[in-house]
Design an enzyme around this catalytic site. Structure first.
Site: not given
Ligand code: DOR
Ligand code: ZN
Length: 423
Positions: A56-57, A146, A173, A225, A298, A302
């Site tokens: 997650h960019l 996802d 997902h 995942h 993954d 945050h």
């Protein structure tokens, strides 16, 4: 021509000759090659750079968590030469414009290769398929919702059929939200902590659905995942039947269990949740017998403010790019469970194959994407030193081996720990 001198390739010291961005030879003796720019790897191990098919960019939209620039710096510091960002951005990556924006921004940053993953459904709403063909033309390599499951089975079925026709992989997902209203794995530790549990069946029921859909359509599907023992068994069963399913797990399911939530550390809050020891063992067994094809991070950065909340309110996710290899190396290779060669396959060659990327191998004529590792030095994970904006990991203070020292992408040294630390 460029020379990477004094590397350990498959246990033996050698030298890698690059012509342009390709490997042109791997040789023992380089005495005769003079006046060529070179990099001395000091006898360290060299393996293909890692390929993360689940990152997650956060850009566009959530730049306080991560930007393409910071995420890619984290990627190369973690030994990755290629990452596949998930589409839960804002706006959602559900159209060619956002795919192109990500590709363009990544080219400007010019560190790791970026292969965007487009959304399955418009706005990740699970109602209407996104425009897969135009996203593919803009550079998307797979589709996934996802972060959000595709609840409607018929939509998932259409997505698999449509994506298959375009040569795009569907990444699931797998989560039945109606069974996943809690915040940690349902079990003794969640009960002890007074945290509402998430049933394993939330994951397993959807893994089973995806496998059966892929079987009925004779299409392929990739399960993201994987975290439970039954999910591993379901994939093992499907593979034995010849169903075209592949799957990944993540470093945190290899290393951690739900004991990590007992201190209410929100950095251990992730979706799917950390499970129990028997699940962790089943994941390792799946990695060893080939049921699990790949390890993906993954990487879910945050902000500190978001994670510094009560457990139920904090967002899910672990920042993973800069600790993935060391955690896996220590748990799997240093412990004697698997060879470095197998771990390398799980982190480079196999993920690359799953999404048909041109990466993942050191071969004559192949791309010059490598990572140089210090396998002897033990160090302590300290996310305050990471390049990622996401410092959220439950593994701070873990003592690990297998430190990424240098990352080479397209023949260029894009990360070198020793010169970074001298800065
Ligand atoms: O823990 C997670 N974080 N799981 C997901 O599926 C999404 C991700 C995120 O985007 O933060
Ligand atoms: Zn997910």
């Amino acid at each position: 021509m460029f020379l990477i001198k004094n590397v350990k390739v498959n246990g033996e010291i050698a030298n890698i000759i690059l012509s342009g961005n390709k490997v042109s030879g791997i040789v023992k003796d380089v005495e005769k090659i003079t006046d060529v720019p070179s990099f001395d790897a000091q006898g360290r191990v060299i393996i293909p750079a890692f390929v993360d098919i689940h990152t997650h960019l956060r850009e566009p939209g959530f730049e306080s968590k991560e930007e393409i620039a910071t995420g890619l710096k984290a990627a190369v510091a973690g030994g990755y030469s290629a990452v596949c960002p998930m589409p839960n951005t804002n706006p959602v990556t559900d159209n060619k414009y956002i795919v192109s924006y990500i590709k363009t921004r990544a080219k400007e940053v010019n560190l790791a290769r970026v292969y965007p993953i487009g959304a399955i459904s418009k706005g990740l709403k699970g109602e209407e398929l996104a425009e897969m063909a135009s996203m593919k033309n803009a550079g998307a390599v797979a589709v996934s919702d996802d972060g959000m499951p595709v609840t409607n089975s018929n939509l998932m079925r259409k997505a698999m059929e449509y994506a298959d026709g375009l040569g795009l992989k569907v990444i699931s997902h797998s989560e039945d939200k109606s069974l996943a209203e809690g915040h940690a794995n349902e079990g003794a530790n969640a009960t002890r902590a007074g945290i509402e549990g998430i049933s394993r069946v939330a994951e397993e029921a959807m893994v089973a659905r995806e496998i059966l859909l892929a079987d009925s359509l004779n299409t392929s599907v990739h399960i993201a995942h994987v975290s439970t023992a039954n999910s591993v068994d379901l994939v093992r069963w499907a593979k034995a039947k010849g169903i075209k399913v592949t799957c990944e797990t993540c470093p945190h399911y290899i290393v951690g269990t739900d004991e990590l939530i007992l201190g209410y550390d929100c950095n251990a809050k992730v979706n799917p949740p950390l499970r129990e020891e028997n699940d962790r063992q089943a994941i390792i067994a799946g990695l060893l017998d080939g049921t699990i094809d790949a390890i993906a991070t993954d990487h879910a950065p945050h902000t500190k403010a978001e994670k510094d909340r009560e457990f139920a309110l904090a967002p899910n996710g672990i920042s993973g790019l800069e600790s993935a290899f060391s955690l896996c190396y220590t748990a799997l290779v240093e412990s004697g469970l698997m060879s470095l060669c197998r771990l390398s396959e799980l982190m480079s060659k196999n993920p690359s194959k799953i999404l048909n990327l041109p990466c993942g191998e050191i071969a004559e004529g192949g791309l010059a994407d490598f990572v140089i590792i210090d396998i002897d030095n033990e160090y302590e994970i300290d996310s305050s030193k990471w390049y990622s904006k996401g410092k959220n990991t439950p593994f701070n203070g873990y003592r690990v081996k297998g430190q990424v020292m240098t990352t080479i992408v397209d023949g260029n040294v894009v990360f070198n720990r020793e010169s970074e630390e001298r800065k």
